[in-house]
Each structure stands twice: as C-alpha cells, then as structure tokens.
Design a protein around this motif. Structure first.
Motif, PDB file in Angstrom:
ATOM      1  N   ILE A 109       0.836  -1.198   0.000  1.00  0.00           N
ATOM      2  CA  ILE A 109       0.000   0.000   0.000  1.00  0.00           C
ATOM      3  C   ILE A 109       0.875   1.253   0.000  1.00  0.00           C
ATOM      4  O   ILE A 109       1.897   1.318   0.676  1.00  0.00           O
ATOM      5  N   GLN A 110       0.459   2.236  -0.780  1.00  0.00           N
ATOM      6  CA  GLN A 110       1.190   3.498  -0.870  1.00  0.00           C
ATOM      7  C   GLN A 110       0.462   4.570  -0.057  1.00  0.00           C
ATOM      8  O   GLN A 110      -0.770   4.636  -0.069  1.00  0.00           O
ATOM      9  N   VAL A 111       1.240   5.387   0.633  1.00  0.00           N
ATOM     10  CA  VAL A 111       0.690   6.459   1.458  1.00  0.00           C
ATOM     11  C   VAL A 111       1.396   7.758   1.073  1.00  0.00           C
ATOM     12  O   VAL A 111       2.619   7.841   1.157  1.00  0.00           O
TER      13      VAL A 111
ATOM     14  N   SER B   1      -4.676  25.148   9.379  1.00  0.00           N
ATOM     15  CA  SER B   1      -4.074  24.390   8.284  1.00  0.00           C
ATOM     16  C   SER B   1      -4.792  23.063   8.101  1.00  0.00           C
ATOM     17  O   SER B   1      -5.462  22.562   9.026  1.00  0.00           O
ATOM     18  N   THR B   2      -4.635  22.510   6.902  1.00  0.00           N
ATOM     19  CA  THR B   2      -5.180  21.202   6.570  1.00  0.00           C
ATOM     20  C   THR B   2      -4.083  20.350   5.967  1.00  0.00           C
ATOM     21  O   THR B   2      -3.437  20.759   4.995  1.00  0.00           O
ATOM     22  N   LEU B   3      -3.867  19.181   6.545  1.00  0.00           N
ATOM     23  CA  LEU B   3      -2.893  18.214   6.037  1.00  0.00           C
ATOM     24  C   LEU B   3      -3.662  17.066   5.409  1.00  0.00           C
ATOM     25  O   LEU B   3      -4.690  16.640   5.943  1.00  0.00           O
ATOM     26  N   ARG B   4      -3.132  16.552   4.316  1.00  0.00           N
ATOM     27  CA  ARG B   4      -3.844  15.518   3.575  1.00  0.00           C
ATOM     28  C   ARG B   4      -3.031  14.230   3.510  1.00  0.00           C
ATOM     29  O   ARG B   4      -1.792  14.266   3.431  1.00  0.00           O
ATOM     30  N   CYS B   5      -3.743  13.109   3.532  1.00  0.00           N
ATOM     31  CA  CYS B   5      -3.139  11.784   3.406  1.00  0.00           C
ATOM     32  C   CYS B   5      -3.965  10.996   2.397  1.00  0.00           C
ATOM     33  O   CYS B   5      -5.174  10.799   2.603  1.00  0.00           O
ATOM     34  N   ASN B   6      -3.338  10.570   1.301  1.00  0.00           N
ATOM     35  CA  ASN B   6      -3.970   9.706   0.313  1.00  0.00           C
ATOM     36  C   ASN B   6      -3.368   8.309   0.415  1.00  0.00           C
ATOM     37  O   ASN B   6      -2.145   8.171   0.603  1.00  0.00           O
ATOM     38  N   PHE B   7      -4.201   7.287   0.278  1.00  0.00           N
ATOM     39  CA  PHE B   7      -3.696   5.919   0.341  1.00  0.00           C
ATOM     40  C   PHE B   7      -4.285   5.119  -0.816  1.00  0.00           C
ATOM     41  O   PHE B   7      -5.363   5.441  -1.329  1.00  0.00           O
ATOM     42  N   SER B   8      -3.550   4.078  -1.198  1.00  0.00           N
ATOM     43  CA  SER B   8      -3.807   3.434  -2.486  1.00  0.00           C
ATOM     44  C   SER B   8      -4.717   2.211  -2.424  1.00  0.00           C
ATOM     45  O   SER B   8      -5.080   1.667  -3.465  1.00  0.00           O
ATOM     46  N   ASP B   9      -5.109   1.786  -1.209  1.00  0.00           N
ATOM     47  CA  ASP B   9      -5.917   0.569  -1.115  1.00  0.00           C
ATOM     48  C   ASP B   9      -6.792   0.643   0.125  1.00  0.00           C
ATOM     49  O   ASP B   9      -6.653   1.565   0.954  1.00  0.00           O
ATOM     50  N   SER B  10      -7.689  -0.319   0.255  1.00  0.00           N
ATOM     51  CA  SER B  10      -8.554  -0.373   1.435  1.00  0.00           C
ATOM     52  C   SER B  10      -7.726  -0.605   2.692  1.00  0.00           C
ATOM     53  O   SER B  10      -6.720  -1.315   2.657  1.00  0.00           O
TER      54      SER B  10
ATOM     55  N   THR C 193     -10.712  13.757   9.547  1.00  0.00           N
ATOM     56  CA  THR C 193     -11.781  13.117   8.782  1.00  0.00           C
ATOM     57  C   THR C 193     -11.151  12.109   7.847  1.00  0.00           C
ATOM     58  O   THR C 193     -10.180  12.431   7.160  1.00  0.00           O
ATOM     59  N   THR C 194     -11.699  10.900   7.828  1.00  0.00           N
ATOM     60  CA  THR C 194     -11.273   9.890   6.866  1.00  0.00           C
ATOM     61  C   THR C 194     -12.461   9.490   6.015  1.00  0.00           C
ATOM     62  O   THR C 194     -13.521   9.136   6.558  1.00  0.00           O
ATOM     63  N   VAL C 195     -12.275   9.572   4.688  1.00  0.00           N
ATOM     64  CA  VAL C 195     -13.282   9.098   3.736  1.00  0.00           C
ATOM     65  C   VAL C 195     -12.708   7.835   3.111  1.00  0.00           C
ATOM     66  O   VAL C 195     -11.961   7.891   2.125  1.00  0.00           O
ATOM     67  N   ALA C 196     -13.031   6.704   3.725  1.00  0.00           N
ATOM     68  CA  ALA C 196     -12.387   5.448   3.328  1.00  0.00           C
ATOM     69  C   ALA C 196     -12.711   5.070   1.896  1.00  0.00           C
ATOM     70  O   ALA C 196     -11.859   4.534   1.182  1.00  0.00           O
ATOM     71  N   THR C 197     -13.930   5.346   1.447  1.00  0.00           N
ATOM     72  CA  THR C 197     -14.345   4.971   0.094  1.00  0.00           C
ATOM     73  C   THR C 197     -13.557   5.741  -0.950  1.00  0.00           C
ATOM     74  O   THR C 197     -13.379   5.265  -2.069  1.00  0.00           O
ATOM     75  N   GLU C 198     -13.083   6.939  -0.606  1.00  0.00           N
ATOM     76  CA  GLU C 198     -12.294   7.744  -1.541  1.00  0.00           C
ATOM     77  C   GLU C 198     -10.805   7.725  -1.196  1.00  0.00           C
ATOM     78  O   GLU C 198     -10.014   8.409  -1.839  1.00  0.00           O
ATOM     79  N   ARG C 199     -10.443   6.970  -0.181  1.00  0.00           N
ATOM     80  CA  ARG C 199      -9.048   6.706   0.167  1.00  0.00           C
ATOM     81  C   ARG C 199      -8.257   7.963   0.491  1.00  0.00           C
ATOM     82  O   ARG C 199      -7.152   8.189  -0.060  1.00  0.00           O
ATOM     83  N   TYR C 200      -8.802   8.768   1.384  1.00  0.00           N
ATOM     84  CA  TYR C 200      -8.034   9.892   1.878  1.00  0.00           C
ATOM     85  C   TYR C 200      -8.463  10.254   3.292  1.00  0.00           C
ATOM     86  O   TYR C 200      -9.555   9.889   3.755  1.00  0.00           O
ATOM     87  N   SER C 201      -7.557  10.943   3.972  1.00  0.00           N
ATOM     88  CA  SER C 201      -7.832  11.455   5.299  1.00  0.00           C
ATOM     89  C   SER C 201      -7.272  12.869   5.400  1.00  0.00           C
ATOM     90  O   SER C 201      -6.256  13.188   4.753  1.00  0.00           O
ATOM     91  N   LEU C 202      -7.927  13.693   6.201  1.00  0.00           N
ATOM     92  CA  LEU C 202      -7.511  15.067   6.405  1.00  0.00           C
ATOM     93  C   LEU C 202      -7.325  15.334   7.899  1.00  0.00           C
ATOM     94  O   LEU C 202      -8.127  14.884   8.723  1.00  0.00           O
ATOM     95  N   LEU C 203      -6.278  16.043   8.217  1.00  0.00           N
ATOM     96  CA  LEU C 203      -6.040  16.489   9.590  1.00  0.00           C
ATOM     97  C   LEU C 203      -6.113  18.014   9.601  1.00  0.00           C
ATOM     98  O   LEU C 203      -5.394  18.676   8.852  1.00  0.00           O
ATOM     99  N   TYR C 204      -6.994  18.545  10.448  1.00  0.00           N
ATOM    100  CA  TYR C 204      -7.163  19.982  10.574  1.00  0.00           C
ATOM    101  C   TYR C 204      -6.538  20.474  11.871  1.00  0.00           C
ATOM    102  O   TYR C 204      -6.788  19.903  12.931  1.00  0.00           O
ATOM    103  N   ILE C 205      -5.736  21.518  11.748  1.00  0.00           N
ATOM    104  CA  ILE C 205      -5.170  22.159  12.924  1.00  0.00           C
ATOM    105  C   ILE C 205      -5.682  23.598  12.935  1.00  0.00           C
ATOM    106  O   ILE C 205      -5.441  24.359  11.988  1.00  0.00           O
TER     107      ILE C 205
END
Lengths: 109, 113
Positions: A2-4, A19-28, A62-74
């Motif tokens: 899996i790629q992150v 600020s908003t930090l983003r994390c995209n991942f490549s699989d379930s 917030t994590t939207v698992a179906t779209e494979r991303y998560s956001l961290l808000y500070i």
C-alpha cells in the motif's frame, strides 16, 4: 504494498493560523492513524480514524475510506504544534502500519 | 500514555558487534512491533510478535532477529551490526487486530561506526 502520500511535505504557519494536512492511500485499510512527532522524536498518537470524523481540542480529522483519503485539521496553531505529522495505514492484509513521509510543520511566533 | 519503555535510549557501537535492544510494556498487550526510522523512508516494520514465542518478519527484516519469551518484553538483536543499521528504532504495541491502534515507545538511537 500500500502506498501512502502526504501533502504538503513542508508547511510554515504563523501562530494562530489554520491548516489542513492531507493523506492519500492506495488501497482499502483496516486502520488509519495520525501521529505528531515532536522535536524530541517522540511519536504522539493524535487520532485512530479508519473512517468518519473525530475532534480533540484544536485538532480534528476526517477519513473518507471509500475515496481513500484522510484530512487532519489544525486550528489556531501554536508553536508547540511544530514537528512532523505522520499518517499511517494498515492494509487489510497485514499487521504493519505503513507510514507516509510526513508533513513537516513549523509554527512561528 | 501507554506504558512502553525502550533501552538503551542511545547506543554507539562498532561494525561487527552484536547489539540487543529491549522493549518493555506494562499494558499486557498481545501485539508488539519493531520499526526503524530513517530520513526519506518514514518508519518501516522490521519484525512483529503476535504472542509469546510467536514472531514474524516485516518489510526490512534482513540482519535482525527477535525474541519474545514474556508478554511484556520484545527484544531486537543485530547479530553483527553494520553501518546501514544506524537508525532510530521504535517499539510499538497494540491490544488487538480488530482495533489495531498502535502506541509507540520513546525510541532508541543507534549509531554503528
């Protein structure tokens, strides 16, 4: 495996900014965690958030698992927020956490 | 905070010498992990344990062995240290796979000269 991917790689903020930090991942994933690595190297758990939204003080995620991303808000950043923020995911098939390369945050007075 | 300690916290050793790092937990968690952190690579799994005497390899296991004779202790051994094993080593624990939230120890900084 899996790629992150995390973005941005570096961020400089003035104290009080948001600020908003983003994390995209490549699989379930079974598991997604956000960590803060402080300037002393300690890894501090921020959120365990495989899906949905959570809030803890000035931080939320917030994590939207179906779209494979998560956001961290500070919000209302403070100098003590400085450090590296890591997103880490556990693929459905494994035990390990797979880490992104992190977002390095510097909050200036 | 999860009760995880690592020893030693810092170590400098020479190429070819054996090194053992210790992770000790007071949480009675079943799962334990060893990761290494290197610039540009984030953290990568070396070995993990899913119970006493039950261990398996991770992504970067070459040159490392582990042992777990008690729930609370997980040892990482470098049989013959090399300069490429200079790194920061983190131990982690988790209670179950159903909710595999991992908590990390303070880390051990190892330098191999």
């Amino acid at each position: 495996g899996i790629q992150v991917e995390q973005s941005p790689p570096d961020l400089i903020l003035q104290e009080g900014a948001n600020s908003t930090l983003r994390c995209n991942f490549s699989d379930s994933v079974n598991n997604l965690q956000w960590f803060h690595q402080n300037p002393w190297g300690q890894l501090i758990n921020l959120f365990y958030i495989p899906s949905g939204t959570k809030q803890n003080g000035r931080l939320s995620a917030t994590t939207v698992a179906t779209e494979r991303y998560s956001l961290l808000y500070i919000s209302s950043s403070q100098t003590t927020d400085s450090g590296v923020y890591f997103c880490a995911v556990e693929a459905n098939s494994g035990y390990a956490l797979n880490f992104g390369k992190g977002t390095s945050l510097l909050v200036t007075p | 905070d999860a009760g995880i300690t690592q020893s030693p916290r810092h170590k400098v050793t020479e190429t070819g010498t054996p090194v053992t790092l210790r992770c000790h937990q007071t949480e009675n968690h079943r799962y334990m992990y060893w990761y290494r952190q290197d610039p540009g690579h984030g953290l990568r799994l070396i070995h993990y344990s899913y119970g006493v005497k039950d261990t398996d390899k991770g992504e970067v296991s070459d040159g490392y062995s582990v042992s777990r004779s008690k729930t609370e202790d997980f040892l990482l051994t470098l049989e013959s240290a090399t300069s490429s094993q200079t790194s920061v080593y983190f131990c982690a624990i988790s209670e179950s796979l159903a909710s595999n939230e991992q908590f990390f120890g303070p880390g051990t900084r190892l330098t191999v000269l």
